[in-house]
Scaffold this motif. Structure first.
Motif, PDB file in Angstrom:
ATOM      1  N   SER A 131     -28.656 -34.057  -3.878  1.00 19.99           N
ATOM      2  CA  SER A 131     -28.723 -33.004  -2.715  1.00 19.99           C
ATOM      3  C   SER A 131     -27.554 -32.213  -2.571  1.00 19.99           C
ATOM      4  O   SER A 131     -27.413 -30.988  -2.953  1.00 19.99           O
ATOM      5  N   GLN A 132     -26.540 -32.848  -2.322  1.00 21.42           N
ATOM      6  CA  GLN A 132     -25.225 -32.174  -2.295  1.00 21.42           C
ATOM      7  C   GLN A 132     -23.992 -32.892  -2.856  1.00 21.42           C
ATOM      8  O   GLN A 132     -23.902 -34.031  -2.999  1.00 21.42           O
ATOM      9  N   ALA A 133     -23.023 -32.268  -3.566  1.00 21.87           N
ATOM     10  CA  ALA A 133     -21.985 -32.852  -4.343  1.00 21.87           C
ATOM     11  C   ALA A 133     -20.535 -31.654  -3.377  1.00 21.87           C
ATOM     12  O   ALA A 133     -20.845 -30.696  -3.710  1.00 21.87           O
ATOM     13  N   CYS A 134     -19.714 -32.509  -2.830  1.00 17.59           N
ATOM     14  CA  CYS A 134     -18.766 -31.954  -2.377  1.00 17.59           C
ATOM     15  C   CYS A 134     -17.467 -32.240  -3.222  1.00 17.59           C
ATOM     16  O   CYS A 134     -16.851 -33.301  -2.925  1.00 17.59           O
ATOM     17  N   VAL A 135     -16.803 -31.568  -3.929  1.00 19.72           N
ATOM     18  CA  VAL A 135     -15.555 -31.751  -4.560  1.00 19.72           C
ATOM     19  C   VAL A 135     -14.520 -31.174  -4.251  1.00 19.72           C
ATOM     20  O   VAL A 135     -14.312 -29.687  -4.247  1.00 19.72           O
ATOM     21  N   MET A 136     -13.129 -31.872  -3.789  1.00 18.32           N
ATOM     22  CA  MET A 136     -12.124 -31.337  -3.061  1.00 18.32           C
ATOM     23  C   MET A 136     -10.923 -31.522  -3.938  1.00 18.32           C
ATOM     24  O   MET A 136     -10.716 -32.638  -4.479  1.00 18.32           O
ATOM     25  N   ALA A 137     -10.226 -30.478  -4.191  1.00 17.69           N
ATOM     26  CA  ALA A 137      -9.255 -30.488  -5.004  1.00 17.69           C
ATOM     27  C   ALA A 137      -9.451 -31.036  -6.451  1.00 17.69           C
ATOM     28  O   ALA A 137      -8.687 -32.071  -6.902  1.00 17.69           O
ATOM     29  N   ALA A 138     -10.819 -30.671  -6.869  1.00 15.21           N
ATOM     30  CA  ALA A 138     -11.184 -31.359  -7.942  1.00 15.21           C
ATOM     31  C   ALA A 138     -10.381 -30.934  -9.272  1.00 15.21           C
ATOM     32  O   ALA A 138      -9.927 -29.829  -9.765  1.00 15.21           O
ATOM     33  N   GLN A 163     -27.095 -27.450 -12.130  1.00 14.85           N
ATOM     34  CA  GLN A 163     -28.459 -26.966 -11.983  1.00 14.85           C
ATOM     35  C   GLN A 163     -29.456 -28.170 -11.505  1.00 14.85           C
ATOM     36  O   GLN A 163     -30.518 -27.970 -11.006  1.00 14.85           O
ATOM     37  N   ASN A 164     -29.157 -29.392 -11.760  1.00 11.38           N
ATOM     38  CA  ASN A 164     -29.889 -30.412 -11.189  1.00 11.38           C
ATOM     39  C   ASN A 164     -29.589 -31.042  -9.767  1.00 11.38           C
ATOM     40  O   ASN A 164     -29.966 -31.931  -9.117  1.00 11.38           O
ATOM     41  N   SER A 165     -28.642 -30.154  -9.240  1.00 15.12           N
ATOM     42  CA  SER A 165     -28.167 -30.432  -7.808  1.00 15.12           C
ATOM     43  C   SER A 165     -28.765 -29.418  -6.759  1.00 15.12           C
ATOM     44  O   SER A 165     -28.759 -28.456  -7.204  1.00 15.12           O
ATOM     45  N   GLY A 166     -28.628 -29.887  -5.511  1.00 14.99           N
ATOM     46  CA  GLY A 166     -29.285 -28.894  -4.703  1.00 14.99           C
ATOM     47  C   GLY A 166     -27.847 -27.820  -4.253  1.00 14.99           C
ATOM     48  O   GLY A 166     -28.320 -26.836  -4.189  1.00 14.99           O
ATOM     49  N   ARG A 167     -26.768 -28.384  -4.323  1.00 19.48           N
ATOM     50  CA  ARG A 167     -25.671 -27.423  -4.239  1.00 19.48           C
ATOM     51  C   ARG A 167     -24.337 -28.313  -4.531  1.00 19.48           C
ATOM     52  O   ARG A 167     -24.328 -29.364  -4.425  1.00 19.48           O
ATOM     53  N   VAL A 168     -23.366 -27.432  -5.198  1.00 22.75           N
ATOM     54  CA  VAL A 168     -22.095 -28.199  -5.244  1.00 22.75           C
ATOM     55  C   VAL A 168     -21.003 -27.144  -4.497  1.00 22.75           C
ATOM     56  O   VAL A 168     -21.111 -25.922  -4.559  1.00 22.75           O
ATOM     57  N   THR A 169     -20.428 -27.769  -3.753  1.00 18.06           N
ATOM     58  CA  THR A 169     -19.435 -27.295  -2.930  1.00 18.06           C
ATOM     59  C   THR A 169     -18.085 -27.651  -3.441  1.00 18.06           C
ATOM     60  O   THR A 169     -17.493 -28.706  -3.397  1.00 18.06           O
ATOM     61  N   VAL A 170     -17.218 -26.425  -3.394  1.00 18.36           N
ATOM     62  CA  VAL A 170     -16.011 -26.580  -4.206  1.00 18.36           C
ATOM     63  C   VAL A 170     -14.877 -26.297  -3.107  1.00 18.36           C
ATOM     64  O   VAL A 170     -14.889 -25.153  -2.441  1.00 18.36           O
ATOM     65  N   LEU A 171     -14.028 -27.239  -2.777  1.00 17.80           N
ATOM     66  CA  LEU A 171     -12.818 -26.909  -1.982  1.00 17.80           C
ATOM     67  C   LEU A 171     -11.430 -26.828  -2.630  1.00 17.80           C
ATOM     68  O   LEU A 171     -11.039 -27.716  -3.254  1.00 17.80           O
ATOM     69  N   ALA A 172     -10.748 -25.674  -2.633  1.00 13.19           N
ATOM     70  CA  ALA A 172      -9.613 -25.378  -3.552  1.00 13.19           C
ATOM     71  C   ALA A 172      -8.637 -24.832  -2.676  1.00 13.19           C
ATOM     72  O   ALA A 172      -8.850 -24.149  -1.676  1.00 13.19           O
ATOM     73  N   SER A 173      -7.121 -25.164  -3.127  1.00 14.30           N
ATOM     74  CA  SER A 173      -6.048 -24.655  -2.493  1.00 14.30           C
ATOM     75  C   SER A 173      -5.109 -24.066  -3.540  1.00 14.30           C
ATOM     76  O   SER A 173      -4.859 -25.086  -4.386  1.00 14.30           O
ATOM     77  N   GLN A 174      -4.487 -23.010  -3.349  1.00 14.34           N
ATOM     78  CA  GLN A 174      -3.637 -22.447  -4.379  1.00 14.34           C
ATOM     79  C   GLN A 174      -2.189 -23.218  -3.891  1.00 14.34           C
ATOM     80  O   GLN A 174      -1.155 -23.174  -4.777  1.00 14.34           O
ATOM     81  N   SER A 175      -2.159 -23.916  -2.803  1.00 10.03           N
ATOM     82  CA  SER A 175      -0.664 -24.525  -2.521  1.00 10.03           C
ATOM     83  C   SER A 175      -0.586 -25.851  -3.222  1.00 10.03           C
ATOM     84  O   SER A 175       0.368 -26.546  -2.797  1.00 10.03           O
TER      85      SER A 175
END
Length: 272
Positions: A145-152, A170-182
């Motif tokens: 369903s969901q994959a949430c990758v933080m600071a991956a 493509q085989n996931s419902g959604r991949v959510t990426v949380l990123a920071s330039q800091s």
């Protein structure tokens, strides 16, 4: 219910072992028989340079922030993404991440019932464990369903590259990426470590910039899939690599936990 899934043989470093559910003193947690009955499961995965005890503490805190996932089993995954050499061991930890993914798939194939809905949330190199796991799952056996990758700590082009994680996305419902330039670790240490890793393991690794720094980008003319949601943390928030999960959370960790909670709940555009 929370479960503690361990792939370690030592508290610090050591090899990847087959996964087993363990209990923690004073903490109510589920057994393998309990997990076999679960139909919705969220795997929580820590990152690089985290020992067993700190990983368990950080993931317990993260689990407590996922208040909208009460119908899901929460599985805290501890794996040997650390070594006696500490940060200097980074170039070798990609292999441990891949081996952990392989063992996590074997564990799921043995324990999790057919058709179960799986979701994932990770920090740092735990993102590699997550994406490799999704990539290796038996086709049609589970619903991701969901994959949430933080600071991956994976390459920024990997979600659009067929040799990496395009198929997993493509085989996931959604991949959510949380990123920071800091994020100083991903800005300065990741490129150097990734270059050395690609030199040591040129047969399977390619050097790049980190996904958790500025988010995903296209690869070889292939666009980032539309089911990837990228949230860039404002530079003014000054979110560094250690500001996502912790056994002793502060305001930034709580904000990351709330973001993961929204992503796993399926909010269309979760914000930090």
């Amino acid at each position: 219910m929370i479960y503690f899934l361990d792939f370690r043989g030592r508290n610090v470093g050591g090899p990847v072992l087959p996964g087993r559910l363990i209990g923690l003193p004073g903490v109510a947690s589920g057994t393998e028989d309990d997990l076999r009955r679960e139909t919705r499961i969220i795997f929580l995965v820590h990152g690089f340079n985290v020992n067993r005890q700190n990983g368990q503490a950080a993931l317990r805190q993260l689990a407590g922030m996922l208040t909208r996932s009460t119908e899901s089993a929460l599985v805290a995954v501890t794996w040997p993404g650390d070594s006696w050499a500490k940060a200097a061991g980074y170039p070798l930890e990609g292999n441990d991440a891949d081996d952990t993914a392989r063992e996590l798939v074997r564990f799921a194939d043995r324990v999790v019932q057919d058709g179960a809905q799986l979701s994932f949330v990770s920090h740092s190199m735990g993102g590699r464990v997550v994406m490799e796991t999704i990539k290796r799952l038996p086709p049609g056996r589970f619903a991701v369903s969901q994959a949430c990758v933080m600071a991956a700590a994976v390459d920024d082009f990997s979600l659009a590259w067929g040799k990496a994680y395009l198929g997993a996305v493509q085989n996931s419902g959604r991949v959510t990426v949380l990123a920071s330039q800091s994020d100083k670790v991903l800005r300065f240490a990741y490129p150097a470590g990734d270059f050395l890793q690609s030199f040591l393991f040129f047969w399977k690794d390619v050097a790049g910039k980190a996904l958790g720094l500025r988010g995903p980008r296209a690869k070889n003319g292939v666009a980032v899939p539309v089911n990837v949601h990228h949230e860039q943390i404002p530079d003014g928030a000054k979110v560094d690599h250690g500001d996502y999960i912790s056994g002793n959370p502060g305001p930034k960790h709580v904000a990351a936990g709330k973001f993961a909670d929204a992503a796993l709940a399926g909010e269309p555009k979760p914000v930090y």
